[in-house]
Motif scaffolding. Structure first.
Motif, PDB file in Angstrom:
ATOM      1  N   HIS A 174       0.833  -1.076  -0.027  1.00 44.42           N
ATOM      2  CA  HIS A 174      -0.085   0.000   0.027  1.00 44.42           C
ATOM      3  C   HIS A 174       0.768   1.119   0.077  1.00 44.42           C
ATOM      4  O   HIS A 174       2.176   1.163  -0.066  1.00 44.42           O
ATOM      5  CB  HIS A 174      -0.818  -0.029   1.229  1.00 44.42           C
ATOM      6  N   SER A 176       0.727   3.570   2.218  1.00 42.76           N
ATOM      7  CA  SER A 176       0.852   3.997   3.618  1.00 42.76           C
ATOM      8  C   SER A 176       2.352   4.134   4.359  1.00 42.76           C
ATOM      9  O   SER A 176       2.521   4.939   5.135  1.00 42.76           O
ATOM     10  CB  SER A 176      -0.342   3.086   4.622  1.00 42.76           C
ATOM     11  N   GLN A 179       3.588   7.674   4.620  1.00 42.72           N
ATOM     12  CA  GLN A 179       3.207   8.182   5.873  1.00 42.72           C
ATOM     13  C   GLN A 179       4.260   8.159   6.812  1.00 42.72           C
ATOM     14  O   GLN A 179       4.830   9.187   7.531  1.00 42.72           O
ATOM     15  CB  GLN A 179       2.018   7.538   6.471  1.00 42.72           C
ATOM     16  N   ARG A 200       0.408  -6.648  -4.802  1.00 38.95           N
ATOM     17  CA  ARG A 200      -0.062  -7.808  -3.875  1.00 38.95           C
ATOM     18  C   ARG A 200      -0.226  -9.071  -4.823  1.00 38.95           C
ATOM     19  O   ARG A 200      -0.543  -9.000  -5.957  1.00 38.95           O
ATOM     20  CB  ARG A 200      -1.564  -7.345  -3.463  1.00 38.95           C
ATOM     21  N   GLN A 213      -2.678   3.291  -5.546  1.00 36.77           N
ATOM     22  CA  GLN A 213      -3.472   3.869  -4.490  1.00 36.77           C
ATOM     23  C   GLN A 213      -3.031   5.455  -4.370  1.00 36.77           C
ATOM     24  O   GLN A 213      -2.106   5.846  -5.238  1.00 36.77           O
ATOM     25  CB  GLN A 213      -3.205   3.117  -3.615  1.00 36.77           C
ATOM     26  N   GLU A 215      -2.634   7.760  -1.002  1.00 43.90           N
ATOM     27  CA  GLU A 215      -2.571   8.096   0.229  1.00 43.90           C
ATOM     28  C   GLU A 215      -2.712   9.479   0.544  1.00 43.90           C
ATOM     29  O   GLU A 215      -2.172  10.274  -0.255  1.00 43.90           O
ATOM     30  CB  GLU A 215      -1.263   7.350   0.672  1.00 43.90           C
ATOM     31  N   ALA A 310      -5.669  10.145   8.115  1.00 44.27           N
ATOM     32  CA  ALA A 310      -4.938   9.669   7.023  1.00 44.27           C
ATOM     33  C   ALA A 310      -6.044   8.911   6.341  1.00 44.27           C
ATOM     34  O   ALA A 310      -7.118   8.776   6.700  1.00 44.27           O
ATOM     35  CB  ALA A 310      -4.062   8.667   7.370  1.00 44.27           C
TER      36      ALA A 310
HETATM   37  N1  DAH Z   1      -3.614   1.261   3.461  1.00 49.62           N
HETATM   38  C1  DAH Z   1      -5.089   0.781   3.373  1.00 49.62           C
HETATM   39  C2  DAH Z   1      -5.107  -0.235   2.286  1.00 49.62           C
HETATM   40  O1  DAH Z   1      -4.181  -0.421   1.625  1.00 49.62           O
HETATM   41  C3  DAH Z   1      -5.751   1.953   3.161  1.00 49.62           C
HETATM   42  C4  DAH Z   1      -5.897   2.940   4.056  1.00 49.62           C
HETATM   43  C5  DAH Z   1      -6.992   3.054   4.951  1.00 49.62           C
HETATM   44  C6  DAH Z   1      -4.745   4.053   3.997  1.00 49.62           C
HETATM   45  C7  DAH Z   1      -7.103   3.705   5.970  1.00 49.62           C
HETATM   46  C8  DAH Z   1      -5.058   4.929   5.236  1.00 49.62           C
HETATM   47  C9  DAH Z   1      -6.169   4.582   5.837  1.00 49.62           C
HETATM   48  O2  DAH Z   1      -4.161   5.904   5.320  1.00 49.62           O
HETATM   49  O3  DAH Z   1      -6.203   5.670   7.147  1.00 49.62           O
HETATM   50  O4  DAH Z   1      -6.217  -0.969   2.296  1.00 49.62           O
END
Ligand code: DAH
Length: 357
Positions: A174, A176, A179, A200, A213, A215, A310
């Protein structure tokens, strides 16, 4: 003097006979050049007495002038002829069919990422990036997903060969981890958007092993759920171009946010089709939440004074919904006919004021 008359006749004849500019130039050099015939005649003047010199000088100079004007007249004629010939041979046949034009198109994924970035840029977010090969720490552990955490199983992770310390890098599952990278390398306030590729080990009609994605992360003092809601409602309505689009926040769970909420938009599935913006149904389009205090601590922040929210969204899904693209797999088929149908003109600049919404 017979000599000079003879020369005059000869050069005037040559000038008249010249068929092109190159030949005319040769005549000019032979007549008037430094080593030309007229110069040779002029150089003889020195050996004459003053009366002869006066008479011969006048005659030679008048012949010289005559040749100069004959040369320039002929030059004009020949230059005009040369131009005419060029125009004749370079004629354009305007009745010929034109070559087929090949118009490049922008891929809908690139376009959608630009649209998302433009909306958040307008709200003051800046774009951040991170590598697609990530550490386990950034992709999981620092995001509060320790090794034994069940969420790890949901991310069918591609692992790479372990490094010399036995750490296995991963293809990020992801966006994330950006972050973590951002929080560890900068200090608040933070307002970033991270469009990027993710991976994935999953491949079927609705999953591709590589996907995209976007973010988002906002960190600062006194950031609360109200900011999260307003930002994401605004985003959804702008992205779909529907001022009244119903947006719902549904409690959910992500290890890196607490509380967490999934965001749904109103839609209608009556009659088999999907219509966004009206009706009784809901469609999930992104995940979000307040940054988990543990994640803040992992990045060296004090959760008592610093908060944030986030969110993360799947770009393919948003592109499919907005542009009515029915099958995820077609994004990566590299089928030009598909691209011509679903692609965008590259010079259609994405912007809030240029017809984005
Ligand atoms: N990283 C999560 C995913 O791949 C998606 C996500 C959900 C990102 C909530 C975020 C969050 O920053 O707050 O499914």
């Amino acid at each position: 003097m017979a000599d000079i008359d003879h020369l005059r006749e000869k050069f005037l004849k040559d000038i008249k006979a010249a068929r092109d500019l190159a030949y005319l130039n040769e005549v000019k050099v032979a007549a008037l050049g430094k080593k030309g015939a007229v110069s040779a005649e002029l150089s003889k003047l020195g050996q004459m007495n003053s009366d002869e010199r006066k008479e011969a000088g006048q005659l030679i100079n008048s012949i010289k002038q005559e040749l100069i004007s004959a040369l320039s007249e002929r030059q004009i004629v020949l230059a005009r002829q040369a131009l005419q010939e060029k125009l004749n041979t370079e004629k354009i046949d305007v009745s010929l069919p034109s070559r087929p034009s090949v118009q490049a198109k922008m891929h809908p994924i690139s376009r959608t990422m630009e649209e998302i970035s433009a909306i958040f840029s307008d709200m003051g977010f800046v774009i951040a990036e991170g590598p697609e090969i990530e550490t386990d720490e950034n992709n999981f552990t620092a995001l509060n997903i320790p090794p034994e955490h069940p969420a790890r199983q949901e991310h069918d992770t591609f692992y790479l060969q372990p490094d010399e310390y036995g750490e296995r890098p991963v293809l990020r599952t992801h966006t994330s981890p950006v972050q973590i990278r951002t929080m560890r390398s900068t200090s608040p306030p933070i307002r970033i958007i991270v469009p990027g590729r993710t991976y994935r080990s999953d491949h079927d009609a609705t999953h591709s092993p590589m996907f995209h994605q976007c973010e988002g992360l906002v960190i600062g003092p006194n950031i609360h759920m109200g900011h999260l809601k307003a930002t994401l409602i605004d985003f959804c309505r702008t992205f779909f171009g529907l001022d009244e689009l119903p947006v719902r926040f549904r409690p959910s769970y992500f290890p890196f946010t607490e509380p967490s909420a999934e965001v749904d938009i109103g839609c209608n599935r009556d009659g088999g089709g999907l219509k966004i913006g009206a009706g009784e149904d809901w469609l999930e389009i992104l995940g979000s939440g307040m940054v988990n205090p543990r994640v803040l601590e992992n990045c060296g922040y004090d959760p008592a004074t610093t908060q944030g929210f986030a969110f993360g969204m799947g770009v393919e899904r948003l592109a499919m919904l907005k542009y009515g693209i029915p099958d995820l797999r077609t994004f990566y088929d590299t089928d030009l006919r598909w691209l011509h149908h679903y692609g965008f003109m590259p010079h259609d600049v994405v912007g809030l004021h240029t017809g984005l919404v």
